[in-house]
Scaffold this active site. Structure first.
Site, PDB file in Angstrom:
ATOM      1  N   CYS A 112       0.805  -1.223   0.000  1.00  0.00           N
ATOM      2  CA  CYS A 112       0.000   0.000   0.000  1.00  0.00           C
ATOM      3  C   CYS A 112       0.837   1.271   0.000  1.00  0.00           C
ATOM      4  O   CYS A 112       0.307   2.358  -0.250  1.00  0.00           O
ATOM      5  CB  CYS A 112      -0.945  -0.011   1.202  1.00  0.00           C
ATOM      6  SG  CYS A 112      -2.019  -1.459   1.251  1.00  0.00           S
ATOM      7  N   HIS A 259      -2.684   6.909   2.847  1.00  0.00           N
ATOM      8  CA  HIS A 259      -3.243   5.657   2.334  1.00  0.00           C
ATOM      9  C   HIS A 259      -4.609   5.438   2.971  1.00  0.00           C
ATOM     10  O   HIS A 259      -4.777   5.579   4.182  1.00  0.00           O
ATOM     11  CB  HIS A 259      -2.307   4.492   2.666  1.00  0.00           C
ATOM     12  CG  HIS A 259      -2.920   3.161   2.421  1.00  0.00           C
ATOM     13  ND1 HIS A 259      -3.516   2.814   1.219  1.00  0.00           N
ATOM     14  CD2 HIS A 259      -3.074   2.075   3.238  1.00  0.00           C
ATOM     15  CE1 HIS A 259      -3.995   1.594   1.299  1.00  0.00           C
ATOM     16  NE2 HIS A 259      -3.740   1.120   2.520  1.00  0.00           N
ATOM     17  N   ASN A 289     -10.228   0.304   0.617  1.00  0.00           N
ATOM     18  CA  ASN A 289      -8.774   0.196   0.525  1.00  0.00           C
ATOM     19  C   ASN A 289      -8.405  -0.449  -0.810  1.00  0.00           C
ATOM     20  O   ASN A 289      -8.709  -1.611  -1.052  1.00  0.00           O
ATOM     21  CB  ASN A 289      -8.269  -0.656   1.692  1.00  0.00           C
ATOM     22  CG  ASN A 289      -6.758  -0.804   1.723  1.00  0.00           C
ATOM     23  OD1 ASN A 289      -6.075  -0.526   0.745  1.00  0.00           O
ATOM     24  ND2 ASN A 289      -6.245  -1.269   2.845  1.00  0.00           N
TER      25      ASN A 289
END
Length: 332
Positions: A112, A259, A289
């Protein structure tokens, strides 16, 4: 050293959208439970689009947005944990699909935090190599193919999509702080095909799998509480360290793009930095996500909303499997 400038961005998300109510049909959960714990309402799910396709679509948009042609691109960097093939690299496939002939291509697996790592790599190539002036970063993620839809704690978190950006040399300053804590590699992982063949010792092959014993086939395993503790301390640390290099504090940043892992993680990280949540750009409610695609999609949305102005101090910060974390600060 040369700095860098983002001159174009792009994104792609699949048409299929899954709301929290859809997950109530397959696991014991509720819209209230998901929303309160994650901040997510909907997410886009791949309906067969491979990672390379989503990356190419986002990359094409970024190039058009930047006003550059395939011949202008010197390097293609692709960040993804969900490549469609062991080989060739997803970056090579995207390069070919976009008609980019005079460039080299590299895949980056930094989970990520991948886009932050790629941005740093782009800056270093541009600063040190005379033949690298324009870099295309694509971040496609088919993360839901790793999801175990019997695990209610993780299956609701993820979506699919791609973000992209075109980077060129500029006088604007750029500072980064990247770090990895490999001791936590077993906190988030998804295994590939197990090693072994007709001529190997099956017992020995299985012994090596004991490194990460909690996983279930290829599905993603995540130690939620430990990842939460890691993220809420390391995100502030990375941003503070990058800002120290730049000679200012996180409070001097005009906008922070984190993120989009979990609303509570971002909320706690903001609190640990002593900053108002309003300084952070959030779109997790709509996308969930999407691993390394989160930050470039946020950048594309901000540019489309004209919320980034020349001279703005921008901070990007991410964390992910590895365990990795990193931040970048620059003037837009």
């Amino acid at each position: 050293m040369k700095g860098i400038k983002i001159i174009g961005t792009g994104m792609y998300v699949p048409e299929t959208v899954a709301a929290n109510e859809d997950y109530m049909k397959i696991v014991d959960t509720s819209d209230e439970w998901i929303t309160q714990r994650t901040g997510i309402k909907t997410r886009h799910l791949s309906d067969g689009e491979p990672s390379w396709y989503m990356g190419a679509e986002a990359g094409r948009m970024a190039m058009e947005n930047a006003g550059v042609s395939p011949d202008d691109i010197d390097l293609v960097l692709c960040t993804s944990v969900t490549g469609d093939y062991y080989t060739p690299a997803t970056a090579n496939i995207v390069q070919g699909k976009l008609g980019i002939e005079h460039a080299f291509s590299i895949d980056i697996n930094c989970a990520c935090a991948g886009f932050v790592y790629a941005l740093d790599m782009a800056r270093r190539y541009i600063a040190t190599e005379d033949d690298v002036n324009t870099v295309l970063i694509v971040s496609p993620e088919n993360i839901t193919k790793l999801v175990d839809y019997t695990d209610r704690s993780t299956c609701v978190l993820f979506g699919d999509g791609a973000g992209a950006a075109v980077i060129t040399a500029a006088d604007a300053p750029f500072y980064s702080y990247l770090m990895a804590n490999g001791y936590g590699a077993d906190k988030i992982y998804a295994q590939s095909i197990r090693p072994g063949n007709a001529f190997t010792n099956r017992e020995k092959a299985e012994r090596f799998q004991e490194l990460f014993p909690q996983g279930n086939e290829h599905y993603m395993y995540m130690a939620g509480n430990e990842v939460y503790k890691f993220a809420t301390t390391k995100m502030p640390e990375a941003l503070q360290k990058a800002c120290e290099k730049a000679g200012f504090t996180p409070g001097d940043l005009d906008i922070i793009i984190p993120h989009q892992a979990n609303y509570r993680i971002i909320q706690t990280a903001a609190k640990n930095l002593g900053l108002p949540l309003e300084k952070f750009y959030l779109n997790i409610e709509r996308y969930g996500n999407i691993s390394s695609a989160c930050i470039p999609i946020c950048l594309h949305e901000l540019r489309g909303q004209n919320r980034l102005k020349p001279g703005d101090k921008v901070g990007l910060v991410g964390f992910g499997a590895g365990l990795v974390f990193g931040a970048a600060v620059f003037e837009y």
